[in-house]
Design an enzyme around this catalytic site. Structure first.
Site, PDB file in Angstrom:
ATOM      1  N   HIS A  78      32.633  45.750  41.412  1.00 53.77           N
ATOM      2  CA  HIS A  78      34.021  45.303  41.554  1.00 53.77           C
ATOM      3  C   HIS A  78      34.366  44.563  40.257  1.00 53.77           C
ATOM      4  O   HIS A  78      33.476  43.975  39.624  1.00 53.77           O
ATOM      5  CB  HIS A  78      34.075  44.338  42.745  1.00 53.77           C
ATOM      6  CG  HIS A  78      35.444  43.905  43.158  1.00 53.77           C
ATOM      7  ND1 HIS A  78      36.157  42.968  42.456  1.00 53.77           N
ATOM      8  CD2 HIS A  78      36.216  44.274  44.213  1.00 53.77           C
ATOM      9  CE1 HIS A  78      37.317  42.772  43.071  1.00 53.77           C
ATOM     10  NE2 HIS A  78      37.382  43.553  44.127  1.00 53.77           N
TER      11      HIS A  78
ATOM     12  N   ASP B 147      26.290  40.264  44.564  1.00 56.53           N
ATOM     13  CA  ASP B 147      27.627  40.308  45.160  1.00 56.53           C
ATOM     14  C   ASP B 147      27.470  40.979  46.526  1.00 56.53           C
ATOM     15  O   ASP B 147      27.305  42.200  46.609  1.00 56.53           O
ATOM     16  CB  ASP B 147      28.554  41.111  44.233  1.00 56.53           C
ATOM     17  CG  ASP B 147      29.913  41.388  44.868  1.00 56.53           C
ATOM     18  OD1 ASP B 147      30.122  41.005  46.047  1.00 56.53           O
ATOM     19  OD2 ASP B 147      30.764  41.997  44.200  1.00 56.53           O
TER      20      ASP B 147
ATOM     21  N   GLN C  73      30.521  43.222  50.328  1.00 58.33           N
ATOM     22  CA  GLN C  73      30.623  44.380  51.222  1.00 58.33           C
ATOM     23  C   GLN C  73      29.375  44.580  52.078  1.00 58.33           C
ATOM     24  O   GLN C  73      29.286  45.557  52.816  1.00 58.33           O
ATOM     25  CB  GLN C  73      30.898  45.653  50.398  1.00 58.33           C
ATOM     26  CG  GLN C  73      32.187  45.608  49.597  1.00 58.33           C
ATOM     27  CD  GLN C  73      33.434  45.459  50.453  1.00 58.33           C
ATOM     28  OE1 GLN C  73      33.417  45.742  51.657  1.00 58.33           O
ATOM     29  NE2 GLN C  73      34.522  44.987  49.850  1.00 58.33           N
TER      30      GLN C  73
ATOM     31  N   LYS D 178      36.403  38.597  54.726  1.00 61.31           N
ATOM     32  CA  LYS D 178      35.962  39.975  54.983  1.00 61.31           C
ATOM     33  C   LYS D 178      34.998  40.037  56.168  1.00 61.31           C
ATOM     34  O   LYS D 178      34.434  41.084  56.471  1.00 61.31           O
ATOM     35  CB  LYS D 178      35.281  40.552  53.731  1.00 61.31           C
ATOM     36  CG  LYS D 178      36.211  40.806  52.548  1.00 61.31           C
ATOM     37  CD  LYS D 178      35.457  41.510  51.442  1.00 61.31           C
ATOM     38  CE  LYS D 178      36.102  41.357  50.075  1.00 61.31           C
ATOM     39  NZ  LYS D 178      37.315  42.137  49.887  1.00 61.31           N
TER      40      LYS D 178
ATOM     41  N   CYS E 255      40.089  47.749  42.649  1.00 62.67           N
ATOM     42  CA  CYS E 255      39.533  46.766  41.701  1.00 62.67           C
ATOM     43  C   CYS E 255      38.168  47.194  41.175  1.00 62.67           C
ATOM     44  O   CYS E 255      37.275  46.348  40.964  1.00 62.67           O
ATOM     45  CB  CYS E 255      39.438  45.375  42.327  1.00 62.67           C
ATOM     46  SG  CYS E 255      41.010  44.670  42.727  1.00 62.67           S
TER      47      CYS E 255
END
Lengths: 418, 86
Positions: free
Chosen positions: A121, A198, A201, A224, A370
């Site tokens: 991202h 990261d 997700q 999220k 993004c």
């Protein structure tokens, strides 16, 4: 097994109509909807316990402080961390920027290297490019295979004596690809390199165990994972956290600030815990809401959520392949994906597809999400359509989306849609 | 333009694409205007309509959203919308 029909009752927004149709929300990789438990918890906090934290000795402040610290415990439990290793941020982006501008800015020197990937991202690219401009460090990129998997074999080749950090996504926000972060940490640690992950997700969609992964940093977003907007989390391994000094500082980040008259300045002793990276009054209500979201997810079971999403992904990919004239991006094996399917209908711009689906009340994302470099790699230079799932999505919702896509494709075959 | 347009959203992609959101109570009127102003208008099975204005492609959706493709910037878009809706 998830009882999706029961779960759906907790989400008031799912009963609303959009453009005359029942809402089908497939934009969960951007942000998830909120259950009544989270909404009520935030409201209850404002109605019963609201005060500033860590500053007052009055009862309300103590109550608010306790709820805030209990939230740290809930999040720590979710990823198997120590609560003192949990820093609340406003989102993943801010969490990654904290790694860049507190730890890396002070630690890295000109000529040092950071390794990231082309699957990231923008939030895990831009802070490092900016840091390279500020500090003269070099950013190197791990490549991505045509099937949307990471070129793991490139990592040892890209590591040099100057590599100071590997910063990598756990799961691609475009393709859903799950990276072998444990394997990456192993390679990194063999070379004395810390790893930042990261997990925007992954953390909401599958079990995460930071002790097992053994990474130094792990970032994810509260919004999220059913939590309120403006909430995020940064895990920092305790031995790293001890040596970090804040870049954004002020109230709450210090042990004391002493005026030294003979020096004509103030001497600062930084705090020791996670609060040293939470300058100023934080999003207290949001964090307490996030705590409720974490409890909600743990009650369902992250492993059940993961299984449910893989079933939805498999259903989508099978349906799209049956329709034909659709390009699916990323791995075709649902077992190495989170609940994301990126695709394009041949000959249609992703925004056209998204706007057609919107007419049927189906919310998907279109464009680059993004993450422009990965779109260049997979040959989707106009972007892609992304359907991303969560606990409240059903097979019948997917069937409805597939029906619309089938209609578009059939009209195209008849020469009616260009 | 202000009479019909509620919002302009920049959509990312290779080309500069914009989504124009029409005011809810003006959707039908605005679409009629567009239909009379656009050249080569085609209806794609009721899914959307496409036409050209001054060399720019406009895709009209029944939700009152218009995808405008290949326009340089928002100022140019506003100029075109002003011409259509004047």
């Amino acid at each position: 097994m998830l009882n999706v029909e029961e779960i759906r009752k907790d989400f008031p927004i799912l009963s609303r109509e959009v453009n005359g149709r029942k809402l089908i929300y497939f934009d969960n990789a951007a942000t998830t909807q909120k259950p009544v438990q989270v909404i009520n918890r935030v409201m209850e906090f404002y109605m019963k316990n609201h005060a500033n934290i860590h500053r007052g000795i009055h009862t309300l402040s103590q109550e608010a402080s306790q709820l805030y610290e209990e939230a740290r415990e809930a999040i720590a439990k979710m990823i198997n961390a120590n609560p003192k290793e949990i820093i609340f941020t406003k989102n993943t982006t801010e969490a990654i920027n904290i790694v860049a501008y507190t730890w890396a800015l002070r630690k890295l020197k000109r000529g040092d290297e950071i390794l990231t990937s082309l699957m990231e991202h923008h939030s895990n690219i831009t802070p490092w490019i900016t840091l390279s401009q500020l500090r003269g460090v070099k950013v190197k990129f791990i490549g991505v295979n045509v099937d949307g998997t990471l070129k793991m074999e490139d990592i040892p080749k890209l590591i040099s004596k100057r590599t100071r950090l590997i910063t990598i996504t756990h799961a691609s926000n475009v393709l859903g690809t799950i990276n072998d972060v444990k394997g990456i940490v192993k390679i990194a640690h063999e070379n004395g390199i810390p790893v930042s992950i990261d997990a925007a997700q992954s953390a909401p969609h599958m079990p995460i165990n930071v002790k097992d992964i053994n990474c130094e940093f792990l970032a994810f977003s509260g919004h999220k994972m059913l939590g309120p907007s403006g909430t995020g989390v940064l895990y920092i391994k305790s031995e790293i956290l001890k040596e970090i000094e804040p870049t954004i500082s002020g109230g709450g980040t210090i042990k004391n600030v002493k005026w030294i008259p003979e020096m004509g300045t103030c001497k600062i002793d930084w705090g020791e815990g996670p609060e040293k990276l939470e300058a100023g009054t934080p999003n207290i209500a949001g964090v307490i809401g996030l705590s409720e979201a974490a409890k909600y997810l743990m009650k369902i079971g992250l492993e059940n959520i993961e299984r449910h999403e893989k079933m939805l992904v498999e259903e989508t990919m099978k349906g799209l392949m049956d329709i034909g004239d659709v390009k699916i991006y990323g791995p075709m094996n649902p077992n190495i994906k989170v609940g994301i399917v990126a695709f394009n209908i041949n000959g249609l711009n992703p925004h056209q597809t998204a706007l057609i689906l919107d007419q049927y009340g189906i919310a998907v994302r279109s464009g680059f999400h993004c993450a422009e470099p990965i779109h260049q790699i997979i040959g989707a230079e106009d972007g892609s359509v992304r359907a991303s799932y969560y606990i409240y999505n059903t097979k019948s919702e997917i069937e409805e989306m597939l029906n619309v896509i089938r209609e578009i494709v059939e009209l195209r075959r008849g020469g009616e849609v260009r | 333009m202000e009479k019909y347009v509620k919002q302009i959203i920049k959509a990312c992609g290779k080309e500069a694409d914009y989504v124009v959101v029409l005011k809810m109570d003006k959707v039908m009127e605005a679409i009629e205007r567009l239909k009379s102003e656009l050249k080569g208008l085609i209806d794609f099975g009721g899914l959307y309509m496409k036409g050209i204005f001054n060399g720019i492609e406009l895709n009209i959706f029944r939700t009152g959203k218009i995808l405008v493709k290949g326009i340089e910037n928002e100022e140019d878009l506003k100029r075109i919308l002003n011409k259509i809706f004047s």
